[in-house]
Design an enzyme around this catalytic site. Structure first.
Site, PDB file in Angstrom:
ATOM      1  N   CYS A  63       0.813  -1.220   0.000  1.00 47.08           N
ATOM      2  CA  CYS A  63       0.000   0.000   0.000  1.00 47.08           C
ATOM      3  C   CYS A  63       0.845   1.269   0.000  1.00 47.08           C
ATOM      4  O   CYS A  63       0.332   2.358  -0.254  1.00 47.08           O
ATOM      5  CB  CYS A  63      -0.950  -0.014   1.185  1.00 47.08           C
ATOM      6  SG  CYS A  63      -2.131  -1.361   1.078  1.00 47.08           S
ATOM      7  N   HIS A  69      -3.421   7.149   1.784  1.00 52.33           N
ATOM      8  CA  HIS A  69      -3.796   5.809   1.313  1.00 52.33           C
ATOM      9  C   HIS A  69      -5.171   5.478   1.871  1.00 52.33           C
ATOM     10  O   HIS A  69      -5.472   5.791   3.024  1.00 52.33           O
ATOM     11  CB  HIS A  69      -2.750   4.797   1.792  1.00 52.33           C
ATOM     12  CG  HIS A  69      -3.175   3.379   1.549  1.00 52.33           C
ATOM     13  ND1 HIS A  69      -3.565   2.938   0.308  1.00 52.33           N
ATOM     14  CD2 HIS A  69      -3.300   2.326   2.395  1.00 52.33           C
ATOM     15  CE1 HIS A  69      -3.906   1.658   0.397  1.00 52.33           C
ATOM     16  NE2 HIS A  69      -3.759   1.270   1.647  1.00 52.33           N
ATOM     17  N   ASN A  78     -10.006  -0.362  -0.833  1.00 56.10           N
ATOM     18  CA  ASN A  78      -8.548  -0.296  -0.821  1.00 56.10           C
ATOM     19  C   ASN A  78      -8.009  -0.915  -2.115  1.00 56.10           C
ATOM     20  O   ASN A  78      -8.111  -2.120  -2.315  1.00 56.10           O
ATOM     21  CB  ASN A  78      -8.023  -1.056   0.403  1.00 56.10           C
ATOM     22  CG  ASN A  78      -6.511  -0.983   0.539  1.00 56.10           C
ATOM     23  OD1 ASN A  78      -5.812  -0.551  -0.375  1.00 56.10           O
ATOM     24  ND2 ASN A  78      -6.006  -1.421   1.668  1.00 56.10           N
TER      25      ASN A  78
HETATM   26  N1  COA Z   1     -18.636  -8.086   8.854  1.00 55.77           N
HETATM   27  C1  COA Z   1     -19.065  -8.298  10.116  1.00 55.77           C
HETATM   28  N2  COA Z   1     -18.239  -8.577  11.122  1.00 55.77           N
HETATM   29  C2  COA Z   1     -16.927  -8.638  10.828  1.00 55.77           C
HETATM   30  C3  COA Z   1     -16.426  -8.423   9.537  1.00 55.77           C
HETATM   31  C4  COA Z   1     -17.346  -8.149   8.528  1.00 55.77           C
HETATM   32  N3  COA Z   1     -16.979  -7.927   7.259  1.00 55.77           N
HETATM   33  N4  COA Z   1     -15.076  -8.537   9.565  1.00 55.77           N
HETATM   34  C5  COA Z   1     -14.752  -8.803  10.825  1.00 55.77           C
HETATM   35  N5  COA Z   1     -15.863  -8.880  11.598  1.00 55.77           N
HETATM   36  C6  COA Z   1     -15.971  -9.162  13.022  1.00 55.77           C
HETATM   37  C7  COA Z   1     -14.770  -9.906  13.547  1.00 55.77           C
HETATM   38  O1  COA Z   1     -14.915 -11.283  13.297  1.00 55.77           O
HETATM   39  C8  COA Z   1     -14.813  -9.562  14.993  1.00 55.77           C
HETATM   40  O2  COA Z   1     -15.731 -10.411  15.630  1.00 55.77           O
HETATM   41  P1  COA Z   1     -15.338 -11.092  17.033  1.00 55.77           P
HETATM   42  O3  COA Z   1     -15.124  -9.927  17.972  1.00 55.77           O
HETATM   43  O4  COA Z   1     -16.544 -11.901  17.317  1.00 55.77           O
HETATM   44  O5  COA Z   1     -14.112 -11.855  16.758  1.00 55.77           O
HETATM   45  C9  COA Z   1     -15.383  -8.149  15.010  1.00 55.77           C
HETATM   46  O6  COA Z   1     -15.994  -7.952  13.742  1.00 55.77           O
HETATM   47  C10 COA Z   1     -14.360  -7.069  15.228  1.00 55.77           C
HETATM   48  O7  COA Z   1     -13.240  -7.354  14.412  1.00 55.77           O
HETATM   49  P2  COA Z   1     -12.002  -6.422  14.392  1.00 55.77           P
HETATM   50  O8  COA Z   1     -10.920  -7.047  13.570  1.00 55.77           O
HETATM   51  O9  COA Z   1     -11.676  -5.968  15.772  1.00 55.77           O
HETATM   52  O10 COA Z   1     -12.603  -5.168  13.619  1.00 55.77           O
HETATM   53  P3  COA Z   1     -11.907  -3.808  13.389  1.00 55.77           P
HETATM   54  O11 COA Z   1     -12.724  -2.738  13.971  1.00 55.77           O
HETATM   55  O12 COA Z   1     -10.444  -3.846  13.742  1.00 55.77           O
HETATM   56  O13 COA Z   1     -11.987  -3.656  11.804  1.00 55.77           O
HETATM   57  C11 COA Z   1     -10.552  -3.929   9.906  1.00 55.77           C
HETATM   58  C12 COA Z   1     -11.385  -4.634  10.970  1.00 55.77           C
HETATM   59  C13 COA Z   1      -9.879  -4.959   9.010  1.00 55.77           C
HETATM   60  C14 COA Z   1     -11.484  -3.081   9.065  1.00 55.77           C
HETATM   61  C15 COA Z   1      -9.503  -3.049  10.588  1.00 55.77           C
HETATM   62  O14 COA Z   1      -8.832  -3.801  11.557  1.00 55.77           O
HETATM   63  C16 COA Z   1      -8.483  -2.453   9.670  1.00 55.77           C
HETATM   64  O15 COA Z   1      -8.793  -1.577   8.880  1.00 55.77           O
HETATM   65  N6  COA Z   1      -7.215  -2.858   9.789  1.00 55.77           N
HETATM   66  C17 COA Z   1      -6.095  -2.228   9.120  1.00 55.77           C
HETATM   67  C18 COA Z   1      -6.170  -2.303   7.629  1.00 55.77           C
HETATM   68  C19 COA Z   1      -4.958  -1.650   7.036  1.00 55.77           C
HETATM   69  O16 COA Z   1      -4.724  -0.480   7.220  1.00 55.77           O
HETATM   70  N7  COA Z   1      -4.143  -2.390   6.343  1.00 55.77           N
HETATM   71  C20 COA Z   1      -2.893  -1.834   5.883  1.00 55.77           C
HETATM   72  C21 COA Z   1      -2.939  -1.421   4.505  1.00 55.77           C
HETATM   73  S1  COA Z   1      -3.602  -2.663   3.465  1.00 55.77           S
END
Ligand code: COA
Length: 332
Positions: free
Chosen positions: A116, A257, A287
């Site tokens: 990214c 980004h 993304n």
């Molecule tokens: N729909 C519904 N629930 C979902 C889901 C979806 N699409 N994806 C994950 N969940 C659930 C998880 O299973 C978790 O459930 P649990 O608590 O029962 O295990 C819950 O939602 C929370 O998950 P979590 O990973 O804590 O969510 P989050 O708020 O961190 O959001 C991302 C997830 C991926 C959106 C976030 O972590 C993120 O943006 N990460 C960084 C991405 C990034 O910048 N990457 C670098 C560049 S590519």
């Protein structure tokens, strides 16, 4: 700081997004997820998918858009750099395929892999080539077909990514008061376990086992990456402002980004700027990895929101980990 006589400057832009739209309703129909969850946690409403074709096609269309819009002769292009983590093949490089497609018969070039942060790493590389005085026209393309490596049974990752390509042309600026003013880039390989695609490389050559284990798809520990991405992107944006004595008022736009709207907001907050001074298109495209930043630049420029002389701060965080920022004075 240095004695260079001229900067490199962005003199042309182009972009391509495929027509096929995957909205959040589509994911509701195939996964245990909801439009509400996706929008609240990420800011994404829809993303694009290239069903037929590869990353070189996204990159080629973006380059041709740039060439046609700005009336560039492809034979005059000296170097083509394609920033991507989804090359058509391990080899030859996607850059070679693109050069062939667009008729850049006098160019050389290569692919650049920084996930990214790929566009920013490519931007510094292209800038150095121009500043050396040896190359006059360097075409930098950020392109990724992320749907090719997304697991549509994994709700944690597949909802995040889309396909796109966007391109910029770098040429010598008249002086050092415009163009690419500064960049700050970082790598930390200790993050490799949190965000990767394990299969198909020399570590885990493709086999039935790597396919069974889904190692040809993106793996991401979202929580772990989120924490470092928020800090990394905000810190590096603040760092580039400090070293260039930029205040929040000076900056026309933060061009971040587009991985997660919450990470973008945290970066803007650290810079002391409001949402109105942040380029955002994550709701439309998700993304698109190396394409997000040039896509924003191209759209905002074409809408007349970015104009000559504007001071922009670009910032990214990605797999590696890789992260960085650039300070640009817009030149067209
Ligand atoms: N729909 C519904 N629930 C979902 C889901 C979806 N699409 N994806 C994950 N969940 C659930 C998880 O299973 C978790 O459930 P649990 O608590 O029962 O295990 C819950 O939602 C929370 O998950 P979590 O990973 O804590 O969510 P989050 O708020 O961190 O959001 C991302 C997830 C991926 C959106 C976030 O972590 C993120 O943006 N990460 C960084 C991405 C990034 O910048 N990457 C670098 C560049 S590519």
């Amino acid at each position: 700081m240095n004695d260079k006589k001229f900067n490199a400057a962005i003199t042309a832009v182009g972009m391509y997004v495929p027509d096929e739209v995957l909205d959040n309703k589509y994911f509701e129909s195939i996964l245990d997820t909801s439009d509400e969850w996706i929008v609240t946690r990420t800011g994404i409403k829809e993303r694009r998918k290239l069903s037929n074709g590869a990353t070189s096609d996204l990159a080629t269309e973006a380059a041709l858009d740039l060439i046609k819009t700005h009336n560039i002769d492809p034979k005059e292009i000296d170097v083509v750099i394609v920033a991507t983590v989804t090359p058509d093949m391990f080899f030859p490089s996607t850059a070679c395929l693109v050069m062939h497609n667009i008729g850049a018969v006098n160019a050389w070039g290569f692919d650049s892999s920084a996930a990214c942060s790929g566009f920013l790493f490519g931007l510094q590389t292209a800038t150095s080539l121009v500043e050396s005085g040896r190359y006059k026209k360097v075409l930098l393309i950020g392109a990724d077909k992320m749907t090719a490596i997304s697991d549509y049974t994994d709700r944690n990752t597949c909802i995040l990514f889309g396909d796109a390509g966007a391109a910029v042309l770098l040429e010598p600026a008249a002086d050092t008061n415009t163009g690419i003013m500064d960049t700050v880039l970082h790598c930390d390989g200790s993050g490799a376990n949190h965000l990767n695609m394990k299969g198909g490389g020399s570590l885990n050559p493709s086999s039935y086992e790597t396919v069974d284990k889904k190692w040809h798809y993106i793996y991401q520990d979202g929580k772990a990456v989120f924490k470092v991405a928020v800090v990394g992107m905000a810190n590096v944006a603040a760092e580039i402002m400090e070293r260039n004595n930029l205040t929040a008022d000076d900056v026309k736009y933060l061009v971040p980004h587009q991985a997660n709207l919450r990470i973008i907001d945290a970066t803007a907050q650290r810079m002391g700027i409001g949402r109105e001074k942040v380029t955002i298109n994550i709701h439309k495209y998700g993304n698109t990895t190396a394409a997000t930043i040039p896509l924003c630049l191209c759209e905002y420029y074409r809408e007349g929101k970015i104009v000559k002389g504007d001071k922009l701060v670009l910032a990214a965080f990605g797999a590696g980990y890789t992260w960085g920022a650039a300070y640009i004075r817009w030149s067209i």
